[in-house]
Design a protein around this motif. Sequence first.
Motif, PDB file in Angstrom:
ATOM      1  N   TYR A 138      -8.222   3.835   0.242  1.00  5.43           N
ATOM      2  CA  TYR A 138      -6.911   4.432   0.416  1.00  5.43           C
ATOM      3  C   TYR A 138      -5.640   3.850  -0.676  1.00  5.43           C
ATOM      4  CZ  TYR A 138      -8.200   5.679   5.081  1.00  5.43           C
ATOM      5  OH  TYR A 138      -8.825   6.178   6.161  1.00  5.43           O
ATOM      6  N   SER A 139      -6.886   3.153  -1.709  1.00  8.42           N
ATOM      7  CA  SER A 139      -5.989   2.717  -2.634  1.00  8.42           C
ATOM      8  C   SER A 139      -7.153   2.539  -4.121  1.00  8.42           C
ATOM      9  CB  SER A 139      -5.637   1.455  -2.503  1.00  8.42           C
ATOM     10  OG  SER A 139      -6.959   0.296  -2.616  1.00  8.42           O
ATOM     11  N   TRP A 140      -6.613   2.579  -5.254  1.00  7.46           N
ATOM     12  CA  TRP A 140      -7.569   2.687  -6.359  1.00  7.46           C
ATOM     13  C   TRP A 140      -8.679   1.441  -6.386  1.00  7.46           C
ATOM     14  CZ3 TRP A 140      -8.899   6.944  -8.444  1.00  7.46           C
ATOM     15  CH2 TRP A 140      -7.962   7.968  -8.903  1.00  7.46           C
ATOM     16  N   GLY A 141      -8.095   0.320  -5.935  1.00 10.69           N
ATOM     17  CA  GLY A 141      -8.915  -0.764  -5.796  1.00 10.69           C
ATOM     18  C   GLY A 141     -10.110  -0.420  -4.811  1.00 10.69           C
ATOM     19  N   GLY A 182      -0.547   5.477 -12.862  1.00  2.00           N
ATOM     20  CA  GLY A 182       0.196   6.562 -12.746  1.00  2.00           C
ATOM     21  C   GLY A 182      -0.177   7.843 -11.957  1.00  2.00           C
ATOM     22  N   LYS A 183      -1.356   7.626 -11.565  1.00  2.00           N
ATOM     23  CA  LYS A 183      -2.126   8.782 -10.941  1.00  2.00           C
ATOM     24  C   LYS A 183      -2.283   8.274  -9.317  1.00  2.00           C
ATOM     25  CE  LYS A 183      -4.408  10.201 -15.138  1.00  2.00           C
ATOM     26  NZ  LYS A 183      -3.654   9.322 -16.185  1.00  2.00           N
ATOM     27  N   ASP A 184      -2.570   9.437  -8.466  1.00  2.55           N
ATOM     28  CA  ASP A 184      -2.751   9.145  -7.179  1.00  2.55           C
ATOM     29  C   ASP A 184      -4.160   9.039  -6.810  1.00  2.55           C
ATOM     30  OD1 ASP A 184       0.083   9.127  -6.574  1.00  2.55           O
ATOM     31  OD2 ASP A 184       0.113  11.219  -6.118  1.00  2.55           O
ATOM     32  N   VAL A 185      -4.636   8.312  -5.831  1.00  2.00           N
ATOM     33  CA  VAL A 185      -5.967   8.254  -5.325  1.00  2.00           C
ATOM     34  C   VAL A 185      -6.234   9.738  -4.812  1.00  2.00           C
ATOM     35  CG1 VAL A 185      -7.519   7.248  -3.588  1.00  2.00           C
ATOM     36  CG2 VAL A 185      -5.919   5.807  -4.815  1.00  2.00           C
ATOM     37  N   PRO A 186      -7.435  10.462  -4.996  1.00  2.00           N
ATOM     38  CA  PRO A 186      -7.619  11.504  -4.278  1.00  2.00           C
ATOM     39  C   PRO A 186      -7.648  11.664  -2.941  1.00  2.00           C
ATOM     40  CG  PRO A 186      -9.551  10.785  -5.161  1.00  2.00           C
ATOM     41  CD  PRO A 186      -8.432   9.891  -5.987  1.00  2.00           C
ATOM     42  N   LEU A 215       0.919  -1.140  -0.179  1.00  2.00           N
ATOM     43  CA  LEU A 215       0.099   0.130  -0.130  1.00  2.00           C
ATOM     44  C   LEU A 215       0.761   1.229  -0.010  1.00  2.00           C
ATOM     45  CD1 LEU A 215      -2.613  -0.992   2.540  1.00  2.00           C
ATOM     46  CD2 LEU A 215      -2.795  -0.950   0.399  1.00  2.00           C
ATOM     47  N   ALA A 216       0.412   2.171  -0.667  1.00  2.00           N
ATOM     48  CA  ALA A 216       1.066   3.564  -0.712  1.00  2.00           C
ATOM     49  C   ALA A 216       0.787   4.219   0.643  1.00  2.00           C
ATOM     50  CB  ALA A 216       0.708   4.331  -1.809  1.00  2.00           C
ATOM     51  N   LEU A 217       1.824   4.323   1.589  1.00  2.00           N
ATOM     52  CA  LEU A 217       1.443   4.934   3.084  1.00  2.00           C
ATOM     53  C   LEU A 217       1.305   6.289   2.723  1.00  2.00           C
ATOM     54  CD1 LEU A 217       3.643   2.327   5.053  1.00  2.00           C
ATOM     55  CD2 LEU A 217       1.133   2.333   4.635  1.00  2.00           C
TER      56      LEU A 217
END
Length: 314
Positions: free
Chosen positions: A258-261, A245-249, A18-20
């Motif tokens: 907290y993730s696209w999924g 390549g895009k961040d979750v808002p 996960l992107a923390l």
Amino acid sequence: MISRRDYLKLALAAGTTLALKPGLLWAEDKQLDLITRAIPSSGQRLPVVGLGSSATFASVSRSEDRDALRDVLKTLVEQGGKVFDTAPSYSASEAVAGQIARELNITDDLFWATKVNVAGWGDGKADPDTAREQIETSFKRIGKPVIDLIQVHNLGDVPTQLGILKEMREEQRVRYIGVTTTFPRQYDDLERIMAREPLDFIGIDYAIDNLTMEQRILPLAREKGMGVLVYAPFGRTRLWDKVKGKDVPTWAAEFDAYSWGQFFLKFVVAHPAVTAATPATSKPRHMADNMGAAMGVLPDEEMRQRMIHHIAGL
């Protein structure tokens, strides 16, 4: 109830990368409830995220593949999931999942949703004996005396095959019955079948960029008291290509995504007609991340519209 800290431990144990981001870190002690939805015909509650198998359990040729699938099913159950969707037509899926579940001693922990269709595609006719034989094979593979849900796959000869399922529901060998389709050319037929048949479930495609089902099918499911399983909530690979390549808002943290999924899944299961979404994966870390969408809160309708506009603008 699970805390964000405990969820992170479970996710990391499953290898989730996960992107923390700051929004995730500040929320680590927030208490998150498992989100469930009632099956309309019975009131039985199911976690809103499960596991599909059409593209992942379909072929297992190497031992490391099988080990990964074992870990996926284990992760599903460890994190509160139940719904596992399969079909005899998904190659080895049904047999492999049944064997793995027995090895893990989780057969009875799963809500098994399988299918029947010996009619082929289009307007083919189903031989009743062949259909019954296919269903009996599913019983042997799954290893339960009562299967939770069997649906007629892709509306194959519904009068014949649904008729068999009605008999089996009456005999209490199957708890719930239904029909499925993910083909737009069959949507009108699906609507007509829903209007006249006593279905417990339908299985459909639905995603944040595929809203056709909101027009007639999902409202009709609510009106008729039918559960809904959603397939392809990520648009198969379509949505992943869109957000690459895009961040979750950052505002997605308002509904614990907290993730696209989790963003895509929470959009789908927030629709009040949806019982559960069953995204397919062969990676334990993705299974853990997907289950994060079944925790916390869901976006309200105003937020769902914001989500639609955000994705449409990418």
